[in-house]
Design an enzyme around this catalytic site. Structure first.
Site, PDB file in Angstrom:
ATOM      1  CE  LYS A  34      12.306  -2.946  -3.650  1.00 56.14           C
ATOM      2  NZ  LYS A  34      13.248  -3.913  -4.256  1.00 56.14           N
TER       3      LYS A  34
ATOM      4  CB  CYS B 172      -0.940   0.046   1.188  1.00 60.98           C
ATOM      5  SG  CYS B 172      -2.015  -1.366   1.406  1.00 60.98           S
TER       6      CYS B 172
END
Length: 612
Positions: A607, A2
Protein backbone atom coordinates in the site's frame (compact mmCIF):
# COMPACT_ATOMS: atom_id res chain seq x y z
CA UNK A 1 6.04 -0.96 2.65
CA UNK A 2 6.93 -2.76 5.88
CA UNK A 3 5.37 -1.80 9.15
CA UNK A 4 6.95 -0.99 12.50
CA UNK A 5 5.38 -1.10 15.94
CA UNK A 6 6.83 -0.89 19.43
CA UNK A 7 5.80 -0.10 22.97
CA UNK A 8 6.83 0.41 26.58
CA UNK A 9 3.94 -0.36 28.93
CA UNK A 10 4.20 0.05 32.69
CA UNK A 11 1.25 -2.19 33.57
CA UNK A 12 0.43 -4.35 30.53
CA UNK A 13 1.98 -7.02 28.33
CA UNK A 14 3.27 -5.46 25.09
CA UNK A 15 2.55 -8.58 23.02
CA UNK A 16 -1.15 -7.73 22.80
CA UNK A 17 -0.33 -4.34 21.29
CA UNK A 18 2.45 -5.63 19.02
CA UNK A 19 0.29 -8.30 17.38
CA UNK A 20 -2.78 -6.08 17.12
CA UNK A 21 -0.71 -3.23 15.67
CA UNK A 22 0.97 -5.46 13.11
CA UNK A 23 -2.40 -6.80 11.96
CA UNK A 24 -3.58 -3.22 11.43
CA UNK A 25 -0.48 -2.61 9.29
CA UNK A 26 -1.01 -5.69 7.13
CA UNK A 27 -2.58 -3.53 4.42
CA UNK A 28 0.81 -1.90 3.79
CA UNK A 29 2.03 -5.18 2.29
CA UNK A 30 4.39 -7.77 3.77
CA UNK A 31 5.73 -11.31 3.42
CA UNK A 32 6.90 -12.09 6.97
CA UNK A 33 6.58 -10.74 10.49
CA UNK A 34 8.20 -10.88 13.89
CA UNK A 35 8.40 -9.45 17.39
CA UNK A 36 11.14 -9.11 20.01
CA UNK A 37 10.27 -8.64 23.69
CA UNK A 38 12.47 -8.04 26.70
CA UNK A 39 11.38 -10.83 29.03
CA UNK A 40 13.06 -10.92 32.44
CA UNK A 41 16.27 -9.40 31.13
CA UNK A 42 16.46 -11.48 27.96
CA UNK A 43 15.34 -10.58 24.45
CA UNK A 44 12.97 -13.24 23.16
CA UNK A 45 12.08 -13.24 19.49
CA UNK A 46 9.50 -14.90 17.26
CA UNK A 47 9.54 -14.65 13.46
CA UNK A 48 7.45 -16.33 10.79
CA UNK A 49 7.03 -16.20 7.02
CA UNK A 50 3.41 -15.58 6.03
CA UNK A 51 0.50 -14.02 7.86
CA UNK A 52 0.88 -12.19 11.17
CA UNK A 53 -1.51 -14.71 12.71
CA UNK A 54 1.09 -17.47 12.29
CA UNK A 55 3.64 -15.41 14.19
CA UNK A 56 1.11 -14.50 16.88
CA UNK A 57 0.20 -18.15 17.41
CA UNK A 58 3.88 -19.02 17.82
CA UNK A 59 4.38 -16.18 20.32
CA UNK A 60 1.41 -17.37 22.38
CA UNK A 61 2.74 -20.94 22.38
CA UNK A 62 6.10 -19.74 23.68
CA UNK A 63 4.44 -17.67 26.38
CA UNK A 64 6.34 -14.52 25.47
CA UNK A 65 5.47 -11.50 27.59
CA UNK A 66 7.05 -8.32 28.84
CA UNK A 67 6.71 -4.59 29.23
CA UNK A 68 8.85 -3.50 26.26
CA UNK A 69 9.06 -4.81 22.71
CA UNK A 70 9.20 -4.10 19.00
CA UNK A 71 7.54 -5.69 15.99
CA UNK A 72 7.74 -5.64 12.22
CA UNK A 73 6.07 -6.74 9.01
CA UNK A 74 8.67 -7.17 6.27
CA UNK A 75 8.48 -6.57 2.54
CA UNK A 76 11.57 -8.19 1.06
CA UNK A 77 14.07 -5.80 -0.54
CA UNK A 78 17.45 -7.26 0.48
CA UNK A 79 17.41 -11.04 0.71
CA UNK A 80 14.67 -13.55 0.05
CA UNK A 81 11.46 -14.29 1.90
CA UNK A 82 12.90 -16.45 4.68
CA UNK A 83 12.67 -16.53 8.45
CA UNK A 84 16.35 -15.57 8.94
CA UNK A 85 15.73 -12.44 6.86
CA UNK A 86 12.61 -11.49 8.83
CA UNK A 87 12.80 -8.79 11.50
CA UNK A 88 13.60 -8.14 14.31
CA UNK A 89 17.35 -8.66 13.96
CA UNK A 90 19.43 -9.23 17.08
CA UNK A 91 23.13 -8.55 17.61
CA UNK A 92 24.96 -10.52 20.27
CA UNK A 93 21.80 -11.15 22.24
CA UNK A 94 22.07 -7.52 23.37
CA UNK A 95 20.47 -5.27 20.71
CA UNK A 96 17.24 -5.89 18.78
CA UNK A 97 16.27 -3.74 15.80
CA UNK A 98 13.37 -3.33 13.39
CA UNK A 99 13.79 -1.16 10.32
CA UNK A 100 11.78 0.19 7.42
CA UNK A 101 13.67 1.59 4.42
CA UNK A 102 16.87 0.83 2.56
CA UNK A 103 20.47 1.33 3.71
CA UNK A 104 22.21 2.03 0.43
CA UNK A 105 25.77 1.53 1.71
CA UNK A 106 25.02 -1.68 3.61
CA UNK A 107 27.57 -3.74 1.67
CA UNK A 108 30.52 -1.57 2.69
CA UNK A 109 29.18 -1.40 6.25
CA UNK A 110 28.81 -5.16 6.32
CA UNK A 111 32.45 -5.61 5.31
CA UNK A 112 33.54 -3.15 7.99
CA UNK A 113 31.58 -4.97 10.67
CA UNK A 114 32.79 -8.38 9.52
CA UNK A 115 36.30 -7.01 9.92
CA UNK A 116 35.40 -6.16 13.51
CA UNK A 117 34.36 -9.76 14.12
CA UNK A 118 30.58 -9.58 13.70
CA UNK A 119 28.89 -12.58 12.08
CA UNK A 120 25.89 -12.14 9.81
CA UNK A 121 22.99 -14.59 9.80
CA UNK A 122 20.86 -12.90 7.12
CA UNK A 123 21.12 -11.24 3.71
CA UNK A 124 19.42 -8.04 4.87
CA UNK A 125 20.65 -4.49 5.21
CA UNK A 126 18.91 -4.30 8.60
CA UNK A 127 21.35 -6.66 10.31
CA UNK A 128 24.03 -4.05 9.57
CA UNK A 129 22.04 -1.61 11.73
CA UNK A 130 21.81 -4.05 14.63
CA UNK A 131 25.55 -4.81 14.64
CA UNK A 132 26.49 -1.14 14.17
CA UNK A 133 24.40 -0.07 17.16
CA UNK A 134 25.68 -2.97 19.25
CA UNK A 135 29.27 -1.99 18.43
CA UNK A 136 28.69 1.63 19.46
CA UNK A 137 26.81 0.45 22.56
CA UNK A 138 29.78 -1.63 23.68
CA UNK A 139 32.17 1.22 22.95
CA UNK A 140 30.29 3.88 24.94
CA UNK A 141 29.58 1.88 28.06
CA UNK A 142 25.95 1.04 27.40
CA UNK A 143 24.28 4.34 26.47
CA UNK A 144 21.59 3.34 23.98
CA UNK A 145 20.54 6.78 22.74
CA UNK A 146 24.16 7.79 22.02
CA UNK A 147 24.84 4.43 20.35
CA UNK A 148 22.00 5.02 17.90
CA UNK A 149 23.17 8.61 17.34
CA UNK A 150 26.65 7.44 16.34
CA UNK A 151 25.51 4.46 14.28
CA UNK A 152 23.06 6.34 12.05
CA UNK A 153 25.79 8.78 11.03
CA UNK A 154 27.24 5.96 8.94
CA UNK A 155 24.03 5.06 7.09
CA UNK A 156 23.15 6.36 3.63
CA UNK A 157 19.55 5.96 2.56
CA UNK A 158 16.08 6.02 4.07
CA UNK A 159 15.13 4.47 7.37
CA UNK A 160 12.81 4.31 10.32
CA UNK A 161 14.42 2.37 13.17
CA UNK A 162 13.30 1.11 16.57
CA UNK A 163 15.83 -0.35 19.02
CA UNK A 164 15.71 -2.11 22.38
CA UNK A 165 18.57 -3.43 24.53
CA UNK A 166 18.70 -6.50 26.77
CA UNK A 167 19.89 -4.52 29.79
CA UNK A 168 17.63 -1.48 29.26
CA UNK A 169 14.08 -2.70 30.01
CA UNK A 170 12.86 0.89 30.35
CA UNK A 171 14.28 2.43 27.14
CA UNK A 172 13.12 2.35 23.53
CA UNK A 173 15.07 4.42 21.01
CA UNK A 174 13.75 5.38 17.57
CA UNK A 175 15.22 7.23 14.60
CA UNK A 176 13.69 8.51 11.38
CA UNK A 177 15.11 9.55 8.02
CA UNK A 178 12.85 9.46 4.97
CA UNK A 179 10.39 6.83 6.27
CA UNK A 180 7.31 7.49 8.41
CA UNK A 181 7.39 7.00 12.17
CA UNK A 182 5.22 8.34 14.98
CA UNK A 183 5.14 8.26 18.77
CA UNK A 184 1.78 7.77 20.51
CA UNK A 185 1.20 8.57 24.17
CA UNK A 186 -1.09 6.66 26.50
CA UNK A 187 -1.43 6.42 30.28
CA UNK A 188 1.88 5.01 31.56
CA UNK A 189 2.51 3.55 28.12
CA UNK A 190 4.20 4.84 24.99
CA UNK A 191 3.81 3.38 21.50
CA UNK A 192 5.55 3.78 18.16
CA UNK A 193 4.28 2.87 14.71
CA UNK A 194 4.65 3.48 11.00
CA UNK A 195 1.17 4.95 10.84
CA UNK A 196 -1.59 5.90 13.20
CA UNK A 197 -3.87 2.97 12.33
CA UNK A 198 -1.64 0.70 14.44
CA UNK A 199 -2.16 2.68 17.66
CA UNK A 200 -5.66 4.11 17.37
CA UNK A 201 -7.23 1.30 19.44
CA UNK A 202 -4.94 2.24 22.35
CA UNK A 203 -4.58 6.04 22.16
CA UNK A 204 -5.34 9.00 19.91
CA UNK A 205 -2.52 11.27 21.15
CA UNK A 206 0.16 11.26 18.48
CA UNK A 207 3.44 13.06 17.76
CA UNK A 208 4.92 12.72 14.27
CA UNK A 209 8.70 12.49 14.04
CA UNK A 210 10.59 14.46 11.39
CA UNK A 211 13.58 13.51 9.26
CA UNK A 212 16.74 13.35 11.34
CA UNK A 213 14.90 12.91 14.64
CA UNK A 214 16.21 10.49 17.27
CA UNK A 215 14.07 9.94 20.36
CA UNK A 216 14.48 8.16 23.68
CA UNK A 217 11.17 6.83 24.96
CA UNK A 218 9.96 5.56 28.32
CA UNK A 219 6.55 4.43 29.50
CA UNK A 220 5.74 8.00 30.54
CA UNK A 221 6.58 9.55 27.16
CA UNK A 222 9.41 11.12 25.22
CA UNK A 223 12.39 11.64 27.53
CA UNK A 224 14.80 13.07 24.98
CA UNK A 225 14.58 14.09 21.32
CA UNK A 226 17.17 15.59 18.99
CA UNK A 227 16.64 16.90 15.46
CA UNK A 228 18.69 16.49 12.27
CA UNK A 229 21.28 18.92 13.64
CA UNK A 230 21.63 17.03 16.90
CA UNK A 231 19.88 19.80 18.82
CA UNK A 232 17.16 19.27 21.45
CA UNK A 233 13.69 19.51 19.91
CA UNK A 234 10.03 18.92 20.66
CA UNK A 235 7.28 17.50 18.48
CA UNK A 236 3.72 18.69 18.96
CA UNK A 237 1.27 16.11 20.27
CA UNK A 238 -2.01 16.08 18.34
CA UNK A 239 -5.26 14.17 18.70
CA UNK A 240 -5.80 11.93 15.67
CA UNK A 241 -9.08 12.30 13.80
CA UNK A 242 -8.94 8.68 12.62
CA UNK A 243 -11.79 6.56 13.93
CA UNK A 244 -11.48 2.92 14.89
CA UNK A 245 -14.65 2.16 12.93
CA UNK A 246 -12.94 3.24 9.71
CA UNK A 247 -10.40 0.46 10.24
CA UNK A 248 -13.03 -2.27 10.59
CA UNK A 249 -14.88 -4.11 7.82
CA UNK A 250 -18.33 -3.72 9.33
CA UNK A 251 -20.89 -5.37 7.04
CA UNK A 252 -18.53 -5.61 4.05
CA UNK A 253 -16.54 -8.61 2.87
CA UNK A 254 -13.43 -6.66 1.85
CA UNK A 255 -11.94 -3.25 2.55
CA UNK A 256 -11.87 -2.51 -1.18
CA UNK A 257 -15.62 -3.13 -1.38
CA UNK A 258 -16.18 -0.94 1.68
CA UNK A 259 -14.01 1.85 0.31
CA UNK A 260 -15.71 1.79 -3.10
CA UNK A 261 -19.06 2.28 -1.37
CA UNK A 262 -17.71 5.01 0.91
CA UNK A 263 -16.96 7.24 -2.07
CA UNK A 264 -20.14 9.36 -2.03
CA UNK A 265 -19.36 10.41 1.55
CA UNK A 266 -15.61 10.81 0.94
CA UNK A 267 -16.27 12.96 -2.13
CA UNK A 268 -18.78 15.10 -0.24
CA UNK A 269 -16.34 15.57 2.64
CA UNK A 270 -13.51 16.57 0.29
CA UNK A 271 -15.75 18.91 -1.71
CA UNK A 272 -17.02 20.61 1.45
CA UNK A 273 -14.14 23.08 1.57
CA UNK A 274 -15.18 24.42 -1.85
CA UNK A 275 -18.94 24.20 -1.30
CA UNK A 276 -18.85 26.02 2.03
CA UNK A 277 -16.10 28.57 1.42
CA UNK A 278 -16.02 28.82 -2.35
CA UNK A 279 -13.14 28.37 -4.77
CA UNK A 280 -10.72 30.58 -2.87
CA UNK A 281 -6.90 30.32 -2.69
CA UNK A 282 -6.96 30.27 1.11
CA UNK A 283 -8.25 26.69 0.93
CA UNK A 284 -4.68 25.75 0.00
CA UNK A 285 -2.80 27.89 2.53
CA UNK A 286 -2.41 31.47 3.67
CA UNK A 287 0.16 32.30 0.96
CA UNK A 288 -1.74 30.61 -1.85
CA UNK A 289 -3.19 33.79 -3.37
CA UNK A 290 0.19 35.38 -4.04
CA UNK A 291 1.58 32.07 -5.31
CA UNK A 292 -1.36 31.46 -7.65
CA UNK A 293 -1.09 35.00 -9.00
CA UNK A 294 2.61 34.61 -9.80
CA UNK A 295 2.85 31.17 -11.42
CA UNK A 296 3.04 30.73 -15.18
CA UNK A 297 2.75 26.93 -15.43
CA UNK A 298 2.16 23.75 -13.43
CA UNK A 299 4.20 20.57 -13.03
CA UNK A 300 2.53 17.56 -11.37
CA UNK A 301 4.61 14.70 -9.93
CA UNK A 302 3.03 11.44 -8.83
CA UNK A 303 3.18 7.63 -9.00
CA UNK A 304 0.67 4.87 -9.74
CA UNK A 305 -2.99 5.77 -9.35
CA UNK A 306 -2.07 9.29 -8.25
CA UNK A 307 -0.33 9.73 -11.60
CA UNK A 308 -3.59 8.99 -13.39
CA UNK A 309 -5.34 11.56 -11.21
CA UNK A 310 -2.65 14.01 -12.32
CA UNK A 311 -3.26 13.19 -15.99
CA UNK A 312 -6.96 13.94 -15.49
CA UNK A 313 -6.10 17.21 -13.76
CA UNK A 314 -4.04 18.33 -16.75
CA UNK A 315 -7.24 18.53 -18.81
CA UNK A 316 -8.96 20.65 -16.15
CA UNK A 317 -6.00 22.94 -15.56
CA UNK A 318 -5.60 23.69 -19.25
CA UNK A 319 -9.30 23.87 -20.20
CA UNK A 320 -10.58 25.74 -17.13
CA UNK A 321 -7.58 27.70 -15.83
CA UNK A 322 -5.82 28.02 -19.23
CA UNK A 323 -2.49 27.32 -17.55
CA UNK A 324 0.17 25.14 -19.24
CA UNK A 325 0.46 21.90 -17.29
CA UNK A 326 2.88 19.00 -17.41
CA UNK A 327 2.60 15.64 -15.68
CA UNK A 328 5.50 13.32 -14.88
CA UNK A 329 6.05 10.04 -13.09
CA UNK A 330 8.00 11.00 -9.98
CA UNK A 331 10.47 8.12 -10.22
CA UNK A 332 11.44 9.26 -13.73
CA UNK A 333 11.55 12.99 -13.03
CA UNK A 334 13.98 12.73 -10.13
CA UNK A 335 16.68 11.07 -12.23
CA UNK A 336 16.72 13.25 -15.32
CA UNK A 337 18.11 16.65 -16.24
CA UNK A 338 15.30 19.16 -15.77
CA UNK A 339 14.89 22.73 -16.98
CA UNK A 340 13.63 24.47 -13.86
CA UNK A 341 11.23 27.41 -13.84
CA UNK A 342 11.00 29.35 -10.59
CA UNK A 343 7.54 30.58 -11.60
CA UNK A 344 6.17 27.06 -12.01
CA UNK A 345 3.95 25.48 -9.36
CA UNK A 346 5.12 21.95 -8.50
CA UNK A 347 2.23 19.76 -7.34
CA UNK A 348 2.80 16.39 -5.69
CA UNK A 349 0.02 13.85 -5.18
CA UNK A 350 0.19 10.90 -2.78
CA UNK A 351 -2.44 9.08 -0.75
CA UNK A 352 -0.04 8.43 2.12
CA UNK A 353 2.03 11.58 1.78
CA UNK A 354 5.07 9.34 2.24
CA UNK A 355 5.67 7.88 -1.25
CA UNK A 356 9.46 7.97 -1.41
CA UNK A 357 9.87 8.64 -5.14
CA UNK A 358 7.37 11.50 -4.98
CA UNK A 359 9.02 12.92 -1.89
CA UNK A 360 12.48 12.77 -3.45
CA UNK A 361 11.17 14.26 -6.70
CA UNK A 362 9.85 17.25 -4.76
CA UNK A 363 13.18 17.71 -2.99
CA UNK A 364 14.93 17.54 -6.37
CA UNK A 365 12.58 20.15 -7.84
CA UNK A 366 13.24 22.49 -4.92
CA UNK A 367 16.99 22.00 -5.28
CA UNK A 368 16.69 23.18 -8.89
CA UNK A 369 15.12 26.46 -7.83
CA UNK A 370 11.38 25.77 -7.84
CA UNK A 371 9.93 28.15 -5.26
CA UNK A 372 6.29 27.07 -5.14
CA UNK A 373 5.00 23.64 -4.13
CA UNK A 374 1.59 22.20 -3.35
CA UNK A 375 0.85 18.73 -2.00
CA UNK A 376 -2.43 16.86 -2.22
CA UNK A 377 -2.58 13.90 0.13
CA UNK A 378 -4.84 12.02 2.49
CA UNK A 379 -2.75 11.76 5.66
CA UNK A 380 -2.33 14.63 8.08
CA UNK A 381 1.21 15.42 9.24
CA UNK A 382 2.80 13.22 6.56
CA UNK A 383 6.08 14.10 4.86
CA UNK A 384 4.87 15.75 1.64
CA UNK A 385 2.74 18.45 3.31
CA UNK A 386 5.63 19.29 5.63
CA UNK A 387 7.95 19.67 2.64
CA UNK A 388 5.45 21.75 0.63
CA UNK A 389 4.57 25.42 0.92
CA UNK A 390 0.86 24.75 0.23
CA UNK A 391 -1.38 21.76 0.93
CA UNK A 392 -4.91 20.48 0.43
CA UNK A 393 -5.92 17.32 2.28
CA UNK A 394 -8.41 14.96 0.75
CA UNK A 395 -11.00 13.69 3.21
CA UNK A 396 -11.15 10.09 2.09
CA UNK A 397 -10.54 8.63 5.54
CA UNK A 398 -8.45 5.53 6.10
CA UNK A 399 -7.89 3.48 2.95
CA UNK A 400 -6.83 -0.07 3.79
CA UNK A 401 -7.22 -1.93 0.48
CA UNK A 402 -3.99 -1.95 -1.51
CA UNK A 403 -5.83 -0.99 -4.69
CA UNK A 404 -6.72 2.69 -4.29
CA UNK A 405 -10.35 3.68 -4.81
CA UNK A 406 -11.71 6.55 -2.71
CA UNK A 407 -8.27 8.16 -2.48
CA UNK A 408 -8.27 8.44 -6.29
CA UNK A 409 -11.72 9.98 -6.63
CA UNK A 410 -11.12 12.45 -3.79
CA UNK A 411 -7.84 13.44 -5.43
CA UNK A 412 -9.85 14.22 -8.56
CA UNK A 413 -12.22 16.40 -6.54
CA UNK A 414 -9.32 18.29 -4.97
CA UNK A 415 -7.65 18.80 -8.35
CA UNK A 416 -10.89 20.01 -9.93
CA UNK A 417 -11.22 22.52 -7.09
CA UNK A 418 -7.66 23.64 -7.71
CA UNK A 419 -8.31 24.17 -11.43
CA UNK A 420 -11.38 26.31 -10.78
CA UNK A 421 -9.57 28.27 -8.07
CA UNK A 422 -6.63 29.03 -10.37
CA UNK A 423 -9.05 30.07 -13.10
CA UNK A 424 -10.83 32.39 -10.69
CA UNK A 425 -7.55 33.98 -9.57
CA UNK A 426 -6.65 34.50 -13.23
CA UNK A 427 -9.98 36.22 -13.92
CA UNK A 428 -11.32 33.43 -16.12
CA UNK A 429 -14.38 32.45 -14.08
CA UNK A 430 -17.57 34.48 -14.12
CA UNK A 431 -20.18 34.31 -11.37
CA UNK A 432 -22.27 32.10 -13.65
CA UNK A 433 -19.30 29.78 -14.24
CA UNK A 434 -18.58 29.49 -10.53
CA UNK A 435 -22.22 28.75 -9.77
CA UNK A 436 -22.21 26.01 -12.43
CA UNK A 437 -19.00 24.41 -11.13
CA UNK A 438 -20.34 24.56 -7.58
CA UNK A 439 -23.54 22.80 -8.60
CA UNK A 440 -21.60 20.12 -10.49
CA UNK A 441 -19.59 19.46 -7.36
CA UNK A 442 -22.70 19.45 -5.16
CA UNK A 443 -24.42 16.85 -7.36
CA UNK A 444 -21.37 14.62 -7.71
CA UNK A 445 -21.91 12.37 -4.64
CA UNK A 446 -25.42 11.58 -5.87
CA UNK A 447 -24.18 10.70 -9.35
CA UNK A 448 -21.53 8.44 -7.82
CA UNK A 449 -24.19 6.70 -5.74
CA UNK A 450 -26.24 6.08 -8.90
CA UNK A 451 -23.14 4.54 -10.49
CA UNK A 452 -22.73 2.27 -7.46
CA UNK A 453 -26.28 1.04 -8.04
CA UNK A 454 -25.04 -0.55 -11.27
CA UNK A 455 -23.12 -3.15 -9.25
CA UNK A 456 -25.32 -6.18 -10.06
CA UNK A 457 -24.94 -5.62 -13.81
CA UNK A 458 -21.20 -5.11 -13.52
CA UNK A 459 -20.86 -8.24 -11.35
CA UNK A 460 -22.49 -10.22 -14.17
CA UNK A 461 -19.90 -8.89 -16.63
CA UNK A 462 -17.16 -9.89 -14.22
CA UNK A 463 -18.05 -13.56 -14.60
CA UNK A 464 -17.01 -13.32 -18.25
CA UNK A 465 -13.84 -11.36 -17.48
CA UNK A 466 -12.75 -13.92 -14.90
CA UNK A 467 -12.09 -16.44 -17.67
CA UNK A 468 -9.88 -14.09 -19.70
CA UNK A 469 -6.10 -13.67 -19.64
CA UNK A 470 -5.90 -10.18 -21.14
CA UNK A 471 -8.07 -7.10 -21.54
CA UNK A 472 -7.91 -3.79 -23.37
CA UNK A 473 -9.28 -0.48 -22.06
CA UNK A 474 -10.02 2.49 -24.33
CA UNK A 475 -10.89 6.10 -23.65
CA UNK A 476 -10.55 9.48 -25.32
CA UNK A 477 -9.73 12.91 -23.99
CA UNK A 478 -10.24 13.36 -20.28
CA UNK A 479 -11.60 9.82 -20.01
CA UNK A 480 -8.36 8.24 -21.25
CA UNK A 481 -6.81 8.45 -17.73
CA UNK A 482 -9.90 6.63 -16.42
CA UNK A 483 -9.21 3.84 -18.91
CA UNK A 484 -5.66 3.72 -17.54
CA UNK A 485 -6.99 3.53 -14.00
CA UNK A 486 -9.41 0.76 -14.98
CA UNK A 487 -6.62 -1.31 -16.53
CA UNK A 488 -4.45 -0.79 -13.46
CA UNK A 489 -7.20 -1.90 -11.09
CA UNK A 490 -7.88 -5.04 -13.13
CA UNK A 491 -4.23 -6.11 -13.28
CA UNK A 492 -3.60 -5.23 -9.60
CA UNK A 493 -6.20 -7.45 -8.01
CA UNK A 494 -7.17 -10.04 -10.67
CA UNK A 495 -3.70 -10.66 -12.19
CA UNK A 496 -5.24 -10.37 -15.65
CA UNK A 497 -2.92 -8.60 -18.06
CA UNK A 498 -4.59 -5.32 -18.98
CA UNK A 499 -3.52 -2.33 -21.04
CA UNK A 500 -5.14 1.02 -21.75
CA UNK A 501 -4.81 3.23 -24.82
CA UNK A 502 -6.31 6.39 -26.21
CA UNK A 503 -8.97 5.02 -28.54
CA UNK A 504 -7.43 6.91 -31.46
CA UNK A 505 -4.23 4.89 -31.06
CA UNK A 506 -5.91 1.57 -31.85
CA UNK A 507 -4.79 1.53 -35.46
CA UNK A 508 -1.21 2.32 -34.45
CA UNK A 509 -0.57 -1.08 -32.91
CA UNK A 510 -3.03 -2.32 -30.27
CA UNK A 511 -5.59 -3.41 -32.88
CA UNK A 512 -3.28 -6.34 -33.64
CA UNK A 513 -4.19 -7.81 -30.24
CA UNK A 514 -7.94 -7.81 -30.86
CA UNK A 515 -9.71 -11.10 -31.47
CA UNK A 516 -12.71 -12.95 -30.05
CA UNK A 517 -10.79 -13.74 -26.85
CA UNK A 518 -9.87 -10.13 -26.08
CA UNK A 519 -12.48 -8.16 -24.09
CA UNK A 520 -12.30 -4.46 -24.89
CA UNK A 521 -13.64 -2.02 -22.28
CA UNK A 522 -14.65 1.38 -23.63
CA UNK A 523 -15.32 4.53 -21.62
CA UNK A 524 -17.90 6.28 -23.81
CA UNK A 525 -19.83 9.18 -22.28
CA UNK A 526 -21.85 11.53 -24.44
CA UNK A 527 -19.26 14.22 -25.03
CA UNK A 528 -17.70 15.92 -28.05
CA UNK A 529 -15.57 12.83 -28.80
CA UNK A 530 -18.40 10.30 -28.78
CA UNK A 531 -18.58 9.91 -32.57
CA UNK A 532 -14.83 9.30 -32.68
CA UNK A 533 -15.16 6.65 -29.98
CA UNK A 534 -17.97 4.94 -31.92
CA UNK A 535 -15.73 4.77 -34.97
CA UNK A 536 -13.00 3.14 -32.90
CA UNK A 537 -15.52 0.62 -31.59
CA UNK A 538 -16.42 -0.29 -35.16
CA UNK A 539 -12.75 -1.14 -35.73
CA UNK A 540 -12.83 -3.53 -32.78
CA UNK A 541 -16.10 -5.13 -33.85
CA UNK A 542 -14.82 -5.70 -37.37
CA UNK A 543 -11.96 -7.81 -35.94
CA UNK A 544 -14.25 -9.98 -33.83
CA UNK A 545 -13.50 -8.22 -30.56
CA UNK A 546 -16.04 -8.27 -27.75
CA UNK A 547 -16.94 -4.78 -26.53
CA UNK A 548 -17.93 -3.84 -22.98
CA UNK A 549 -19.12 -0.23 -23.07
CA UNK A 550 -19.55 2.07 -20.09
CA UNK A 551 -21.75 4.75 -21.64
CA UNK A 552 -24.18 7.21 -20.13
CA UNK A 553 -27.90 7.68 -20.55
CA UNK A 554 -27.49 10.05 -23.51
CA UNK A 555 -24.92 8.07 -25.51
CA UNK A 556 -27.54 6.15 -27.53
CA UNK A 557 -25.76 2.80 -27.37
CA UNK A 558 -27.71 -0.41 -27.77
CA UNK A 559 -26.50 -3.84 -26.76
CA UNK A 560 -26.07 -6.15 -29.75
CA UNK A 561 -24.15 -9.33 -30.43
CA UNK A 562 -20.60 -8.73 -29.25
CA UNK A 563 -21.48 -5.36 -27.71
CA UNK A 564 -22.44 -5.14 -24.02
CA UNK A 565 -23.61 -1.79 -22.66
CA UNK A 566 -24.02 -0.41 -19.16
CA UNK A 567 -25.30 3.15 -18.84
CA UNK A 568 -23.81 5.19 -16.04
CA UNK A 569 -25.69 8.27 -14.82
CA UNK A 570 -25.24 11.34 -17.00
CA UNK A 571 -23.23 13.93 -15.08
CA UNK A 572 -23.27 17.10 -17.14
CA UNK A 573 -20.06 19.11 -17.08
CA UNK A 574 -16.43 18.55 -16.22
CA UNK A 575 -16.71 15.88 -13.51
CA UNK A 576 -17.82 12.96 -15.67
CA UNK A 577 -14.43 11.19 -15.18
CA UNK A 578 -15.18 10.77 -11.47
CA UNK A 579 -18.50 9.07 -12.18
CA UNK A 580 -16.98 6.76 -14.81
CA UNK A 581 -14.29 5.66 -12.37
CA UNK A 582 -16.86 3.76 -10.29
CA UNK A 583 -17.78 1.12 -12.91
CA UNK A 584 -14.15 0.19 -13.65
CA UNK A 585 -13.48 -0.17 -9.91
CA UNK A 586 -16.48 -2.46 -9.51
CA UNK A 587 -15.49 -4.49 -12.57
CA UNK A 588 -12.04 -5.15 -11.13
CA UNK A 589 -13.43 -5.99 -7.69
CA UNK A 590 -16.03 -8.49 -8.90
CA UNK A 591 -13.63 -10.08 -11.38
CA UNK A 592 -11.18 -10.64 -8.52
CA UNK A 593 -13.98 -12.22 -6.48
CA UNK A 594 -14.82 -14.54 -9.36
CA UNK A 595 -11.17 -15.54 -9.74
CA UNK A 596 -10.67 -16.06 -6.01
CA UNK A 597 -7.71 -13.71 -5.59
CA UNK A 598 -6.85 -11.80 -2.42
CA UNK A 599 -8.69 -8.55 -3.08
CA UNK A 600 -7.26 -6.45 -0.26
CA UNK A 601 -3.72 -7.84 -0.31
CA UNK A 602 -2.79 -8.68 -3.92
CA UNK A 603 0.46 -10.53 -4.41
CA UNK A 604 3.74 -8.61 -4.69
CA UNK A 605 2.13 -5.23 -3.93
CA UNK A 606 2.29 -2.86 -0.97
CA UNK A 607 0.00 0.00 0.00
CA UNK A 608 2.65 2.50 1.03
CA UNK A 609 5.73 2.51 -1.20
CA UNK A 610 8.38 4.03 1.04
CA UNK A 611 11.39 2.59 -0.79
CA UNK A 612 12.68 3.12 -4.32
Amino acid sequence: MCGIVGAIRAHHNVVDFLTDGLKRLEYRGYDSSGIAVNTDGKIKRVRRVGRVQLMEDAAREKGISGGIGIGHTRWATHGGVTEPNAHPHISGGMIAVVHNGIIENFESERKRLEGLGYRFESQTDTEVIAHSINHEYAQNGGRLFEAVQEAVKRFHGAYAIAVIAQDKPDELVVARMGCPLLVALGDDETFIASDVSAVIAFTRRVAYLEDGDIALLASDGIKRLTDKNGLPAERKVKVSELSLASLELGLYSHFMQKEIHEQPRAIADTAEVFLDGGFIPENFGKDAKSVFESIRSVKILACGTSYYAALTAKYWLESIAKIPSDVEIASEYRYRSVIADSDQLVITISQSGETLDTMEALKYAKSLGHRHSLSICNVMESALPRESSLVLYTRAGAEIGVASTKAFTTQLVALFGLAVTLAKVRGLVSEEDEARYTEELRQLPGSVQHALNLEPQIAAWAQQFAKKTSALFLGRGIHYPIALEGALKLKEITYIHAEAYPAGELKHGPLALVDENMPVVVIAPNDSLLDKVKANMQEVGARGGELFVFADLDSNFNATEGVHVIRAPRHVGKLSPVVHTIPVQLLAYHTALARGTDVDKPRNLAKSVTVE
